[in-house]
Design a protein around this motif. Structure first.
Motif, PDB file in Angstrom:
ATOM      1  N   PRO A  89       0.828  -1.218   0.000  1.00 41.38           N
ATOM      2  CA  PRO A  89       0.000   0.000   0.000  1.00 41.38           C
ATOM      3  C   PRO A  89       0.853   1.255   0.000  1.00 41.38           C
ATOM      4  N   LEU A  90       1.410   1.556  -1.144  1.00 44.45           N
ATOM      5  CA  LEU A  90       2.306   2.707  -1.281  1.00 44.45           C
ATOM      6  C   LEU A  90       1.745   3.674  -2.304  1.00 44.45           C
ATOM      7  N   SER A  91       2.139   4.921  -2.184  1.00 38.56           N
ATOM      8  CA  SER A  91       1.703   5.943  -3.142  1.00 38.56           C
ATOM      9  C   SER A  91       2.934   6.673  -3.664  1.00 38.56           C
ATOM     10  N   VAL A  92       3.024   6.795  -4.976  1.00 44.26           N
ATOM     11  CA  VAL A  92       4.114   7.535  -5.615  1.00 44.26           C
ATOM     12  C   VAL A  92       3.507   8.595  -6.515  1.00 44.26           C
ATOM     13  N   THR A  93       4.221   9.707  -6.684  1.00 43.16           N
ATOM     14  CA  THR A  93       3.741  10.798  -7.549  1.00 43.16           C
ATOM     15  C   THR A  93       4.452  10.688  -8.885  1.00 43.16           C
ATOM     16  N   VAL A  94       3.768  10.123  -9.864  1.00 44.63           N
ATOM     17  CA  VAL A  94       4.349   9.883 -11.183  1.00 44.63           C
ATOM     18  C   VAL A  94       3.268  10.032 -12.233  1.00 44.63           C
ATOM     19  N   ASP A  95       3.664   9.945 -13.505  1.00 46.70           N
ATOM     20  CA  ASP A  95       2.713   9.863 -14.600  1.00 46.70           C
ATOM     21  C   ASP A  95       2.237   8.408 -14.661  1.00 46.70           C
ATOM     22  N   ARG A  96       0.938   8.191 -14.330  1.00 44.46           N
ATOM     23  CA  ARG A  96       0.422   6.822 -14.190  1.00 44.46           C
ATOM     24  C   ARG A  96       0.568   6.025 -15.482  1.00 44.46           C
ATOM     25  N   ASN A  97       0.173   6.613 -16.599  1.00 44.00           N
ATOM     26  CA  ASN A  97       0.200   5.875 -17.858  1.00 44.00           C
ATOM     27  C   ASN A  97       1.620   5.479 -18.256  1.00 44.00           C
ATOM     28  N   TRP A  98       2.561   6.433 -18.071  1.00 44.80           N
ATOM     29  CA  TRP A  98       3.941   6.112 -18.447  1.00 44.80           C
ATOM     30  C   TRP A  98       4.529   5.049 -17.522  1.00 44.80           C
ATOM     31  N   LEU A  99       4.275   5.122 -16.207  1.00 44.54           N
ATOM     32  CA  LEU A  99       4.794   4.093 -15.304  1.00 44.54           C
ATOM     33  C   LEU A  99       4.168   2.742 -15.615  1.00 44.54           C
ATOM     34  N   ARG A 100       2.834   2.740 -15.909  1.00 47.53           N
ATOM     35  CA  ARG A 100       2.193   1.477 -16.289  1.00 47.53           C
ATOM     36  C   ARG A 100       2.853   0.884 -17.516  1.00 47.53           C
ATOM     37  N   GLN A 101       3.142   1.746 -18.497  1.00 50.37           N
ATOM     38  CA  GLN A 101       3.746   1.240 -19.730  1.00 50.37           C
ATOM     39  C   GLN A 101       5.164   0.731 -19.479  1.00 50.37           C
ATOM     40  N   VAL A 102       5.915   1.403 -18.582  1.00 48.53           N
ATOM     41  CA  VAL A 102       7.269   0.933 -18.245  1.00 48.53           C
ATOM     42  C   VAL A 102       7.191  -0.459 -17.623  1.00 48.53           C
ATOM     43  N   LEU A 103       6.282  -0.661 -16.635  1.00 47.20           N
ATOM     44  CA  LEU A 103       6.188  -1.953 -15.954  1.00 47.20           C
ATOM     45  C   LEU A 103       5.681  -3.036 -16.892  1.00 47.20           C
ATOM     46  N   VAL A 104       4.697  -2.698 -17.750  1.00 49.01           N
ATOM     47  CA  VAL A 104       4.219  -3.671 -18.735  1.00 49.01           C
ATOM     48  C   VAL A 104       5.363  -4.075 -19.668  1.00 49.01           C
ATOM     49  N   GLY A 105       6.167  -3.083 -20.083  1.00 46.71           N
ATOM     50  CA  GLY A 105       7.296  -3.389 -20.956  1.00 46.71           C
ATOM     51  C   GLY A 105       8.310  -4.297 -20.277  1.00 46.71           C
TER      52      GLY A 105
ATOM     53  N   PHE B 190       3.049  -2.452 -28.228  1.00 48.88           N
ATOM     54  CA  PHE B 190       4.139  -1.834 -28.971  1.00 48.88           C
ATOM     55  C   PHE B 190       5.469  -1.939 -28.240  1.00 48.88           C
ATOM     56  N   GLY B 191       5.499  -2.325 -26.947  1.00 47.34           N
ATOM     57  CA  GLY B 191       6.743  -2.465 -26.202  1.00 47.34           C
ATOM     58  C   GLY B 191       7.327  -1.119 -25.829  1.00 47.34           C
ATOM     59  N   LEU B 192       8.332  -1.130 -24.980  1.00 52.16           N
ATOM     60  CA  LEU B 192       8.978   0.110 -24.550  1.00 52.16           C
ATOM     61  C   LEU B 192      10.469  -0.157 -24.392  1.00 52.16           C
ATOM     62  N   GLY B 193      11.301   0.537 -25.125  1.00 53.03           N
ATOM     63  CA  GLY B 193      12.745   0.349 -25.031  1.00 53.03           C
ATOM     64  C   GLY B 193      13.256   0.700 -23.640  1.00 53.03           C
ATOM     65  N   LEU B 194      14.328  -0.003 -23.210  1.00 47.36           N
ATOM     66  CA  LEU B 194      14.870   0.257 -21.875  1.00 47.36           C
ATOM     67  C   LEU B 194      15.475   1.655 -21.775  1.00 47.36           C
ATOM     68  N   ALA B 195      15.985   2.192 -22.880  1.00 48.07           N
ATOM     69  CA  ALA B 195      16.529   3.549 -22.842  1.00 48.07           C
ATOM     70  C   ALA B 195      15.419   4.549 -22.531  1.00 48.07           C
ATOM     71  N   LEU B 196      14.246   4.367 -23.181  1.00 50.53           N
ATOM     72  CA  LEU B 196      13.123   5.258 -22.917  1.00 50.53           C
ATOM     73  C   LEU B 196      12.582   5.027 -21.501  1.00 50.53           C
ATOM     74  N   ALA B 197      12.552   3.763 -21.054  1.00 51.80           N
ATOM     75  CA  ALA B 197      12.108   3.464 -19.696  1.00 51.80           C
ATOM     76  C   ALA B 197      12.988   4.178 -18.675  1.00 51.80           C
ATOM     77  N   ALA B 198      14.320   4.140 -18.888  1.00 54.20           N
ATOM     78  CA  ALA B 198      15.235   4.838 -17.974  1.00 54.20           C
ATOM     79  C   ALA B 198      14.958   6.334 -17.974  1.00 54.20           C
ATOM     80  N   TRP B 199      14.648   6.902 -19.170  1.00 56.88           N
ATOM     81  CA  TRP B 199      14.360   8.345 -19.235  1.00 56.88           C
ATOM     82  C   TRP B 199      13.099   8.672 -18.432  1.00 56.88           C
ATOM     83  N   VAL B 200      12.070   7.847 -18.585  1.00 56.40           N
ATOM     84  CA  VAL B 200      10.801   8.101 -17.892  1.00 56.40           C
ATOM     85  C   VAL B 200      11.020   8.060 -16.382  1.00 56.40           C
ATOM     86  N   ILE B 201      11.763   7.060 -15.892  1.00 54.73           N
ATOM     87  CA  ILE B 201      11.973   6.914 -14.447  1.00 54.73           C
ATOM     88  C   ILE B 201      12.863   8.041 -13.910  1.00 54.73           C
TER      89      ILE B 201
END
Length: 514
Positions: A397-413, A473-484
């Protein structure tokens, strides 16, 4: 006939100057030796004159004492006792004078000098013989008249001999001093002559040898400076075959070679500029085409998204109406869920398209991490089942302040990467924990892992899902690192995890302040 080299000429000039210096030094040493010898002779004469003066005083004292004893008819024994010390002193003076003259006779150079010394020695011997005779007569028996006669004879004979000896010594000393003065005069003239000759020789060496070489060296220096400024029109004189002449010839050859090289470089530069201009024009045209293609691609994504969203909105509305009807069917819920998933696919498509054009935007807000992980698990459930893999979900039960859609896409990727590359492991873990004020999200698998040499490289390129049964469509790890990292977090990889297998991707994000 080959000319002397510059090295040989400088060597000869140095030898001539050195020879002149040695000659001057030799003459100076010889002159000083002569002066020293003459000074020694003058000092010897001065010492003899002092000896004669002392002898005259001693003899006068002797005569006074002897005369007083004769006048008082002193006994012979008393006369002998009273004159013993005086006689011994006079004898020592004679011995001292004779020894000095004997030494000078052996050291005298030339027959005349030896003859003069021998004459002086003879005069001393005569004075000493006269003194001995008078002393013997004084100490012997006899009356007063006989004793007085001995004394008168001694006084009359000794004084002329002593005067002549003193006069000879004075003359000898004057001759010696005059010789020293003449020698000094000749040495002075000789030194002046040698100095003038050395000066003329030095001037001749400078003006005849050194100064012309300076001029040639100045010409070489000027040529070097002109070559430095890329002025290769150098023409040094090459007439002489010495070292500087050879250097001038080599400098001329170097200037000609550099001029040819500069001309070739200028031509190559002109050709290169033409090539660069042509390539620049081609690149500009290619960039224009790429910009047009990119614009077309973005317009295509926008158009296709619009075309997909219009019927999708109708489907969602009809499914919601059907689900809310009097007799709702389960199929309407399935249609609505699938339509919402397709809507998210369209959002993912637009995000990927924008990220490729640098238009990626984040919209951070507080996110319930447990609910997000459950949504990610539901979205990948079908893919996990198709791959025969199981997912272990450990939310918190944690809360983080992030862009939900982008974090979801990072984890799905990240999960889809595990499905693609770790099928052999059969299990994937998705967990979230709190650590040090950060939410730590881990995606772990039991696959073959990542080689150490590839772990740093996986962040350098855009990786897109490529398996045949992978969805989205997948998400490259370079883009994932940028988002995080753009949201204040970090992402890292650990491989192997245990027993040489497995990969763990750890994402850390700041917790929402309470």
């Amino acid at each position: 006939m080959r000319a002397f080299s510059l090295k040989a000429r400088l060597g000869l000039a140095s030898a001539a100057l050195g020879l002149a210096a040695l000659l001057a030094a030799g003459l100076l040493v010889a002159g000083m030796a002569q002066v020293s010898t003459r000074l020694d002779e003058a000092l010897g004469a001065e010492r003899r004159l002092q000896g004669y003066a002392a002898l005259s005083t001693q003899v006068s004292t002797f005569l006074v004492v002897a005369t007083e004893m004769v006048q008082t008819d002193t006994l012979a024994e008393t006369r002998a006792a009273r004159t013993d010390d005086l006689a011994e002193t006079v004898r020592q003076s004679f011995a001292h004078l004779r020894a000095g003259l004997d030494s000078e006779v052996t050291q005298a150079q030339g027959l005349d000098a030896q003859s003069r010394r021998a004459t002086q020695s003879l005069a001393i011997a005569r004075m000493e013989a006269l003194f001995r005779s008078s002393l013997s007569g004084l100490l012997g028996a006899g009356d007063k008249a006989r004793l007085r006669a001995h004394l008168d004879t001694f006084a009359a004979g000794f004084e002329p001999l002593l005067g002549e000896a003193v006069k000879e010594e004075t003359r000898l000393r004057a001759d010696i001093l005059g010789g020293i003065d003449r020698l000094r005069h000749w040495l002075t003239l000789l030194a002046l002559a040698i100095g003038a000759a050395a000066l003329l020789l030095a001037l001749g060496v400078y003006f005849g040898l050194v100064r012309p070489q300076f001029a040639r060296l100045d010409a070489l220096l000027g040529a070097a400076r002109r070559i430095k400024t890329e002025d290769f029109a150098v023409a040094l004189p090459e007439g002489r075959a010495d070292e500087i002449g050879r250097l001038a010839a080599e400098t001329n050859r170097m200037a000609r070679a550099l001029a040819a090289r500069a001309e070739a470089v200028a031509q190559d530069r002109a050709d290169l500029n033409d090539t660069i201009a042509a390539r620049t024009a081609a690149l500009s045209a290619a960039n224009t085409r790429l910009e047009r293609a990119d614009e077309d691609r973005r317009r295509f994504f926008a158009d296709i998204s619009h075309e997909l969203r219009t019927p999708l909105t109708v489907i969602l509305m009809e499914a919601q109406l059907g689900r809310q009807g009097a007799e709702p069917l389960p199929s309407f819920a399935t249609i609505e869920a699938r339509a919402q998933r397709l809507n998210r696919r369209i959002d993912d498509l637009l995000r990927v398209a924008r990220s490729e054009t640098g238009q990626l935007a984040l919209d951070p807000a507080p996110v319930d991490l447990a609910a997000l992980l459950a949504e990610v698990a539901a979205e990948t459930k079908a893919e996990l089942a198709s791959a025969g893999m199981t997912l272990t979900l450990s939310p918190a039960p944690l809360s983080v302040t992030v862009d939900r859609n982008w974090l979801r896409q990072v984890l799905v990727g990240l999960l889809r990467n595990a499905i693609r590359h770790a099928r052999s492991g059969g299990a994937v873990t998705l967990s979230a924990t709190a650590s040090g004020g950060m939410a730590q999200i881990e995606v772990s698998d039991l696959g073959p892992g990542i080689a150490p040499q590839d772990q740093a490289r996986i962040w350098d390129h855009f990786a897109q899902g490529g398996s045949g049964n992978a969805q989205g469509f997948g998400l490259g790890l370079a883009l994932a690192a940028w988002v995080i990292e753009a949201q204040g977090g970090t992402i890292s990889v650990t491989s192997p995890v245990a027993d040489g297998r497995g990969t763990r991707i750890t994402t850390r994000l700041p917790l929402t302040p309470r």
